[in-house]
Motif scaffolding. Structure first.
Motif, PDB file in Angstrom:
ATOM      1  N   GLN A 181       1.231   4.158  -2.867  1.00  0.00           N
ATOM      2  CA  GLN A 181       1.250   5.278  -2.655  1.00  0.00           C
ATOM      3  C   GLN A 181       2.098   6.195  -3.855  1.00  0.00           C
ATOM      4  O   GLN A 181       1.305   7.590  -3.771  1.00  0.00           O
ATOM      5  CB  GLN A 181      -0.391   5.034  -1.623  1.00  0.00           C
ATOM      6  CG  GLN A 181      -1.199   4.931  -1.634  1.00  0.00           C
ATOM      7  CD  GLN A 181      -1.255   4.784  -0.014  1.00  0.00           C
ATOM      8  OE1 GLN A 181      -0.983   5.102   0.835  1.00  0.00           O
ATOM      9  NE2 GLN A 181      -3.163   4.741   0.074  1.00  0.00           N
TER      10      GLN A 181
ATOM     11  N   MET B 262       1.259  -1.205  -0.001  1.00  0.00           N
ATOM     12  CA  MET B 262       0.257   0.333   0.064  1.00  0.00           C
ATOM     13  C   MET B 262       0.927   1.377  -0.429  1.00  0.00           C
ATOM     14  O   MET B 262       0.432   2.291  -0.777  1.00  0.00           O
ATOM     15  CB  MET B 262      -0.834   0.122   1.275  1.00  0.00           C
ATOM     16  CG  MET B 262      -1.905   1.066   1.378  1.00  0.00           C
ATOM     17  SD  MET B 262      -2.970   1.526  -0.253  1.00  0.00           S
ATOM     18  CE  MET B 262      -4.586   0.244   0.647  1.00  0.00           C
ATOM     19  N   TYR B 263       1.663   0.801   0.794  1.00  0.00           N
ATOM     20  CA  TYR B 263       2.820   2.649   0.927  1.00  0.00           C
ATOM     21  C   TYR B 263       3.128   3.121  -0.499  1.00  0.00           C
ATOM     22  O   TYR B 263       3.518   3.902  -0.909  1.00  0.00           O
ATOM     23  CB  TYR B 263       4.027   2.381   2.323  1.00  0.00           C
ATOM     24  CG  TYR B 263       5.026   3.488   2.548  1.00  0.00           C
ATOM     25  CD1 TYR B 263       4.713   4.311   2.556  1.00  0.00           C
ATOM     26  CD2 TYR B 263       5.868   2.841   1.351  1.00  0.00           C
ATOM     27  CE1 TYR B 263       5.477   5.369   2.837  1.00  0.00           C
ATOM     28  CE2 TYR B 263       7.000   3.985   1.861  1.00  0.00           C
ATOM     29  CZ  TYR B 263       6.657   5.276   2.237  1.00  0.00           C
ATOM     30  OH  TYR B 263       7.424   6.331   2.260  1.00  0.00           O
TER      31      TYR B 263
ATOM     32  N   ALA C  21      -3.350  -0.136  -5.065  1.00  0.00           N
ATOM     33  CA  ALA C  21      -3.211   0.350  -4.287  1.00  0.00           C
ATOM     34  C   ALA C  21      -4.881  -0.186  -3.543  1.00  0.00           C
ATOM     35  O   ALA C  21      -5.471  -0.940  -2.245  1.00  0.00           O
ATOM     36  CB  ALA C  21      -3.455   1.552  -3.426  1.00  0.00           C
TER      37      ALA C  21
ATOM     38  N   GLU D 235     -11.550   7.826  -0.759  1.00  0.00           N
ATOM     39  CA  GLU D 235     -10.908   8.896  -1.762  1.00  0.00           C
ATOM     40  C   GLU D 235     -10.629   9.072  -3.118  1.00  0.00           C
ATOM     41  O   GLU D 235     -10.447   9.652  -3.700  1.00  0.00           O
ATOM     42  CB  GLU D 235      -9.530   7.872  -1.220  1.00  0.00           C
ATOM     43  CG  GLU D 235      -7.768   8.147  -1.852  1.00  0.00           C
ATOM     44  CD  GLU D 235      -7.483   8.847  -0.882  1.00  0.00           C
ATOM     45  OE1 GLU D 235      -6.418   9.411  -1.206  1.00  0.00           O
ATOM     46  OE2 GLU D 235      -7.975   9.945  -0.406  1.00  0.00           O
TER      47      GLU D 235
ATOM     48  N   THR E 299      -3.099   3.782  -8.238  1.00  0.00           N
ATOM     49  CA  THR E 299      -4.179   3.685  -7.558  1.00  0.00           C
ATOM     50  C   THR E 299      -5.004   2.237  -7.988  1.00  0.00           C
ATOM     51  O   THR E 299      -5.183   1.596  -6.427  1.00  0.00           O
ATOM     52  CB  THR E 299      -5.316   4.834  -8.100  1.00  0.00           C
ATOM     53  OG1 THR E 299      -5.125   4.093  -9.596  1.00  0.00           O
ATOM     54  CG2 THR E 299      -4.744   6.107  -7.212  1.00  0.00           C
TER      55      THR E 299
ATOM     56  N   GLN F   9      -9.979  11.924  -5.160  1.00  0.00           N
ATOM     57  CA  GLN F   9      -9.483  12.193  -6.900  1.00  0.00           C
ATOM     58  C   GLN F   9      -9.942  11.806  -7.770  1.00  0.00           C
ATOM     59  O   GLN F   9      -8.858  11.792  -8.785  1.00  0.00           O
ATOM     60  CB  GLN F   9      -8.389  11.168  -6.436  1.00  0.00           C
ATOM     61  CG  GLN F   9      -7.095  11.109  -5.212  1.00  0.00           C
ATOM     62  CD  GLN F   9      -5.898  10.146  -4.930  1.00  0.00           C
ATOM     63  OE1 GLN F   9      -5.310  10.135  -6.196  1.00  0.00           O
ATOM     64  NE2 GLN F   9      -5.566   9.912  -4.071  1.00  0.00           N
TER      65      GLN F   9
END
Length: 828
Positions: A546, A542-543, A554, A584, A551, A588
């Motif tokens: 991102q 995930m880190y 993620a 999110e 996306t 975005q």
């Protein structure tokens, strides 16, 4: 005698009365053939109304073109809303439709706002018609919609009218009688005798455009003269009367449906376009200037006549005009129209240059056939002069699932590079781009893809020039393991090979897909029952994803985390993760990821047996209306198949099983095959077909056991427990079955509590104010109206809605409305 003024406006009183009723209905449809004065009538009605008027003239049959214009129009009201709608795209499925309506419902429309859609008949889109009908049914108090069209609007106009949503102004409201013809001519400075008015009425049947043209002729010649056709009337009464430079100017700008002064100057740079336009507006009622949009527009009757004249011009003259139009569109960033204009001009150099400039960013499935036609018609020698555009085209063939054409174009490009007279560096760059492109031809084969990537790395100097790093890396699948697990007994090796290959791919593409290797490793740990390592790697993935703006990767990490939270019995964590992901996406403006998210949601609720909370498009099997591409279809079928199982649709599940397995066998996707075989086994078991059930389960275990993948069986333990126990008596499967049963024993303990908690989070668990707001949302009221009704801030309404969504584990107003209805009618 009054001064002759042919541009004077005349609107008959019955028409004014009919148009005056627009304030009594959410929708007014103005239906009449070409030339009856629909646009003029609408403008006259709104002229002194103090309304905020937003006007959109439809220019072609493209739904995407309409949507771009619609979003530009809404920017004047709410730029943020318009940007989100543009990112969302044409709402061609229920998910996007709900999102679009919610965005518009929350837009701050001023009191007495009117949206006008002129020339709506040019649009051929059931989706847009449905969108407008639903928008009308929302009955936003400050909003009125007017649709001006030559044809019937939608299929439900009569129903909308009967229910009080719609008012129709039709042809009969526009037709002038003899007395009105006399009044109209008098207003323009022409006196008619009764017999002349009678003759004109018999000739024109009260059609104002024909009356206008006849008046121009009558004013010069003093008698009513019947012409053979409307075109002949225009030619004699209008076009022949124009100076030569005005005629030339008209034949240049007629290729546009509407145009600005800057466009006109670009088309005729050697002439005083402003003076010519001033002359036309003052001497011709067929051309108008809109001060709000700062555009000029010619009446369709006049435009059609001019385009007939344009078609008779010499070939080089036509090509020069269309090239100039293409250049204008390309310079303004409208690459789709630029390619259309260049194609009409036969200028494939310009067309390919526009495609290369756009890198295909404006293209979607709607343009597939058009793009393929362009390249089929393009001469080979010109195509070879634009290799970068050729590469962009070939990428889109893969995206459009045109496999044969994709392979054909790859072979042609390879042949071109080998014979190219370009310098060595250029040939190496093109060869490297081609190798990267060809890696997609080996999709799902890690070794095959890696071979192409290694060749590309030896040839390319820096990241690819044509690959879009924002493209959906997973094609919409929420799982990397699903994408690349293709050979039973080799999963661990495939994970290692993939991890070795991904850094090279990321280097060649500027970080596209970053974190996918970590997701793949994490998913393997989950599926073998190693939850701790799975969670560590999921957080790492995930880190990384991102940090690189990936996306979709993620989202894959999120999907895995949801599975882990269910395994731990943490329903609150599941709901929080899904709700935060939805917020999110909205923040975005990544609306194309909504279907990935809803696959995650559908999978979670299917595992919990909560069929009523599975998104409707999944429950209906509507994958082709989603944003998922074909390589993700088998992932969709995993969730859809489970939905059929938990809703007891066993015969349908068995009927579709062959199709599901066929889709999962294309690349192949073994995870899809494992799940479907498990569902088939469960369905046969429910139907008391023990032999078929056992055979299907054996097939699933034969694939999964070699890699120790126990979790597909654990997730479905309650449906296959009995037949799994029987299989465990066979020594060949005893060890694997024992691991499944041990893990399922712990997993099963968590399910009742989560299901009970989900039931407790019913509407009864809402506060009184939350229930009140939920009821108003279900009634179709937008946030600002709810705020006014309850005398609270709109921000408070939004915050309360988010609390409601979190408590109920839902993500849209539509689902909330459905839950309220079920509550009201006593359904569970």
């Amino acid at each position: 005698m009054p001064r002759f003024n042919p541009t004077a406006l005349y609107v008959r009183q019955p028409l004014r009365q009919a148009m005056g009723r627009i304030w009594d209905f959410p929708l007014t449809v103005v239906e009449a053939p070409m030339g009856y004065g629909k646009t003029t009538a609408v403008k006259e009605c709104l002229k002194d109304s103090d309304a905020r008027v937003l006007w959109q003239t439809v220019i072609d049959g493209s739904a995407s073109g309409f949507w771009r214009g619609f979003c530009r129009m809404l920017k004047k009201i709410d730029a943020g809303c318009a940007e989100r709608l543009a990112e969302l795209g044409v709402p061609d499925n229920s998910i996007f439709m709900d999102a679009a309506l919610e965005l518009i419902g929350n837009a701050p429309f001023p009191a007495r706002t009117v949206l006008v859609f002129d020339d709506f008949h040019l649009l051929s889109s059931k989706t847009v018609e449905q969108f407008l009908e639903l928008l009308v049914k929302m009955t936003i108090p400050s909003l009125r919609i007017i649709v001006a069209t030559r044809a019937k609007f939608g299929e439900n106009t009569t129903e909308l009218a009967l229910k009080g949503f719609c008012h129709v102004v039709d042809k009969s409201d526009f037709e002038l009688n003899q007395g009105e013809i006399i009044a109209y001519y008098k207003l323009c400075g022409v006196r008619l005798r009764p017999h002349e008015a009678a003759e004109l009425h018999a000739y024109t049947e009260g059609w104002i455009s024909a009356l206008y043209l006849s008046m121009l002729n009558f004013a010069r010649e003093g008698l009513v003269e019947r012409q053979a056709s409307l075109s002949e009337l225009i030619d004699k009464a209008v076009y022949r009367q124009c100076p030569a430079e005005v005629k030339e100017f008209l034949l240049a700008v007629c290729v546009f449906d509407s145009f600005t002064l800057a466009q006109a100057q670009a088309m005729r740079p050697d002439e005083n376009a402003e003076a010519l336009l001033s002359y036309l507006v003052s001497h011709n009622a067929f051309i108008k200037y809109d001060k709000y949009s700062k555009t000029y527009r010619m009446h369709n009757i006049f435009t059609d006549y001019l385009r007939e004249m344009f078609a008779r011009q010499g070939r080089e003259r036509r090509r020069a005009v269309l090239r100039a139009a293409g250049s204008w569109y390309a310079g303004s960033g409208d690459h789709i129209r630029a390619m259309d204009a260049y194609h009409q001009a036969g200028d494939f150099h310009g067309l390919l240059a526009a495609l290369e400039l756009a890198k295909g960013h404006s293209l979607n499935t709607e343009h597939k056939e058009k793009l393929i036609r362009y390249f089929r018609e393009c001469p080979a020698k010109i195509k070879k002069m634009h290799p970068w555009a050729w590469l962009v085209y070939t990428v889109y063939l893969f995206v459009f699932n045109e496999k044969e054409l994709f392979a054909e174009q790859c072979a042609e490009i390879r042949g071109y590079i080998g014979q190219s007279g370009s310098d060595e560096n250029t040939r190496a760059q093109l060869a490297g781009e081609l190798e990267l492109l060809c890696s997609f031809s080996r999709y799902n084969s890690i070794a095959g893809m890696t071979e192409h990537l290694q060749r590309a790395a030896r040839l390319l100097r820096g990241p690819s020039r044509f690959l879009d790093r924002k493209a959906l890396w997973t094609f919409g699948s929420p799982s990397v393991l699903y994408m690349f697990y293709r050979e039973s007994g080799r999963l661990e090796q495939e994970v290692a090979e993939f991890a070795a290959s991904m850094p090279l791919y990321c280097h060649l593409t500027g970080g596209h897909g970053a974190g996918a290797d970590l997701v793949f490793r994490a998913e393997r740990h989950y599926y073998i029952g190693d939850f701790e390592n799975a969670e560590i790697l999921a957080n790492n993935a995930m880190y990384v994803a991102q940090a690189h703006g990936q996306t979709t990767i993620a989202m894959c990490a999120l999907f895995l985390q949801v599975k882990l939270d269910i395994a731990k019995g943490s329903l609150a964590a599941v709901k929080t993760a899904l709700q935060q992901a939805r917020e999110e996406i909205k923040r975005q403006k990544l609306y194309r990821n909504i279907h990935m998210l809803e696959l995650c949601e559908g999978s979670a609720y299917a595992c919990l047996g909560q069929a009523d909370r599975i998104p409707a498009w999944i429950a209906k099997g509507d994958v082709k209306d989603s944003s998922l591409y074909f390589p993700a279809y088998a992932a969709f079928n995993i969730v859809y198949g489970k939905t059929l199982l938990i809703t007891g649709q066993y015969l349908k599940l068995l009927g579709l099983a062959g199709h599901f397995l066929g889709v999962a066998g294309v690349f192949p996707n073994l995870l899809g095959q494992i799940y479907i075989c498990i569902y088939v086994a469960a369905a046969h078991h429910r139907l008391q077909r023990r032999h078929e059930a056992q055979a299907a389960l054996v097939r699933a275990v034969d694939i999964a056991a070699a890699d120790g993948l126990i979790m597909p069986f654990v997730e479905n333990g309650e449906h296959i427990g009995a037949i799994l126990g029987q299989l465990g008596k066979d020594d060949r499967y005893a060890g694997f079955v024992a691991r499944v049963e041990k893990t399922y024993a712990a997993f099963a303990l968590k399910l009742p509590a989560m299901r009970a908690a989900e039931t407790d989070n019913d509407l009864a668990n809402l506060t009184a104010r939350e229930r009140e707001i939920a009821g108003l949302v279900a009634a179709g009221l937008p946030n600002r109206v709810i705020a006014k009704k309850l005398v609270i801030e709109e921000a408070t309404v939004k915050k309360t809605l988010q609390n409601i969504f979190t408590k109920l584990g839902i993500g849209s107003r539509t689902v909330l409305a459905r839950l309220m209805l079920e509550r009201k009618t006593g359904r569970t």
